[in-house]
Write a protein that holds these residues in place. Structure first.
Motif, short mmCIF file in Angstrom:
data_model
loop_
_atom_site.label_atom_id
_atom_site.label_comp_id
_atom_site.label_asym_id
_atom_site.label_seq_id
_atom_site.Cartn_x
_atom_site.Cartn_y
_atom_site.Cartn_z
N THR A 1 0.82 -1.22 0.00
CA THR A 1 0.00 0.00 0.00
C THR A 1 0.85 1.27 0.00
O THR A 1 0.30 2.37 0.06
CB THR A 1 -0.94 0.03 1.22
OG1 THR A 1 -0.16 0.12 2.42
CG2 THR A 1 -1.81 -1.23 1.27
N ASP B 1 2.62 2.82 -2.34
CA ASP B 1 2.38 3.74 -3.45
C ASP B 1 1.06 4.49 -3.28
O ASP B 1 0.98 5.70 -3.53
CB ASP B 1 2.40 2.98 -4.77
CG ASP B 1 3.80 2.52 -5.15
OD1 ASP B 1 4.78 3.06 -4.60
OD2 ASP B 1 3.91 1.60 -5.99
N ALA B 2 0.03 3.76 -2.85
CA ALA B 2 -1.28 4.40 -2.68
C ALA B 2 -1.25 5.45 -1.57
O ALA B 2 -1.96 6.46 -1.63
CB ALA B 2 -2.34 3.33 -2.37
N HIS C 1 8.65 8.84 -1.85
CA HIS C 1 7.38 9.37 -1.33
C HIS C 1 7.60 10.41 -0.23
O HIS C 1 6.62 11.03 0.22
CB HIS C 1 6.53 8.22 -0.78
CG HIS C 1 6.16 7.20 -1.81
ND1 HIS C 1 5.30 7.48 -2.86
CD2 HIS C 1 6.55 5.92 -1.98
CE1 HIS C 1 5.17 6.40 -3.62
NE2 HIS C 1 5.92 5.45 -3.11
#
Length: 276
Positions: free
Chosen positions: A81, A83-84, A114
């Motif tokens: 999860t 990337d989301a 990120h």
């Protein structure tokens, strides 16, 4: 390195409060870390986490605009999860924020994509025993991580067990194969010992209880002793006795050492594949 003292209020965001994240949260509270400036973010928090946050007055899933600037962001979400969740992580991580990631298979480079505003990242690999504060955790920090930040990471990770610092990230997959997956090897040993006991006439319940108690007791003895495992093994082995006869099998050709080497090599190979 001087770690923050007990009761020190750390402006902290815990992103993910599942098994590992929840274990860390409980460890921090048990260590006396003040959570008055902490925020927990989890889209589906367990009832235990909800109750704990309510009792300790820890902010749980507040609006993002209400989250104060964080000194440290701990990533304990599911690796798939990342990337989301990337855009939210990027908003939470400011310049100088320490990011502590326990995401299996996700490299420091993955995290920094990120969280581009900081260079202070610690990647850690705890194991299942974190739930009882006996994890064997290995960690590695980016060169830009300050001594103060590294000390803070040490304190946060030590709340769930022991911490070993690695010289480079290239050793993380080897750590995964030894301590990350290691509890499963130990549990399987308990299974095998019980089955062997049944093979020589013990009932299933008796064999299960004896195998469990024996491994737990031996583990505690190892934990409390400063002697190396080889010395403990030697001390419990009488020449010509039953233990010596058993060890001739375990330590023979294609014995436990060779099997464990193959086991760890297979786990590391798979970790290398998953890391891309």
């Amino acid at each position: 390195m001087i770690a923050p003292s007990r009761g020190y209020a750390v402006p902290l965001v815990l992103f993910g409060a599942g098994k590992m994240g929840g274990a860390m949260l409980e460890g921090w509270l048990a260590d006396g870390l003040s959570m008055s400036s902490a925020t927990i973010l989890d889209p589906q928090p367990s009832l235990e986490v909800q109750t704990l946050c309510a009792e300790k007055r820890i902010a749980l899933n507040p609006p993002v605009r209400e989250i104060p600037p964080a000194k440290v962001v701990v990533l304990a979400i599911k690796p798939q999860t990342l990337d989301a969740a990337g855009s939210l992580i990027g908003r939470l991580v400011g310049e100088g924020t320490l990011v502590v990631s326990i995401l299996a298979g996700k490299t420091i480079a993955d995290v920094r994509r990120h969280a581009p505003r900081t260079t202070a990242v610690v990647r850690a690999m705890p194991n299942l025993a974190a739930s009882v504060r006996r994890s064997a955790t290995a960690a590695v920090a980016t060169p830009e991580t300050s001594e103060e930040q590294r000390a803070l990471a040490q304190q946060l990770l030590a709340s769930i067990g022991t911490v070993e610092w690695l010289p480079g990230e290239d050793l993380i997959n080897a750590v995964t194969a030894v301590s990350g997956s290691g509890p499963a090897y130990f549990f399987h040993l308990a299974e095998c010992l019980a089955q062997a006991g049944m093979g020589v006439g013990l009932s299933r319940d008796l064999a299960d209880h004896l195998a469990r108690a024996t491994l737990v007791g031996a583990g505690e003895l190892l934990a409390q002793s400063e002697l190396p495992p080889a010395k403990l093994r030697h001390d419990v082995t009488s020449p010509g006795g039953t233990t010596a006869a058993a060890l001739q099998v375990l330590m023979g050709e294609e014995g436990l050492l060779q099997l464990m080497q193959k086991t760890v090599a297979a786990a590391k190979h798979r970790a290398d594949e998953l890391s891309g």
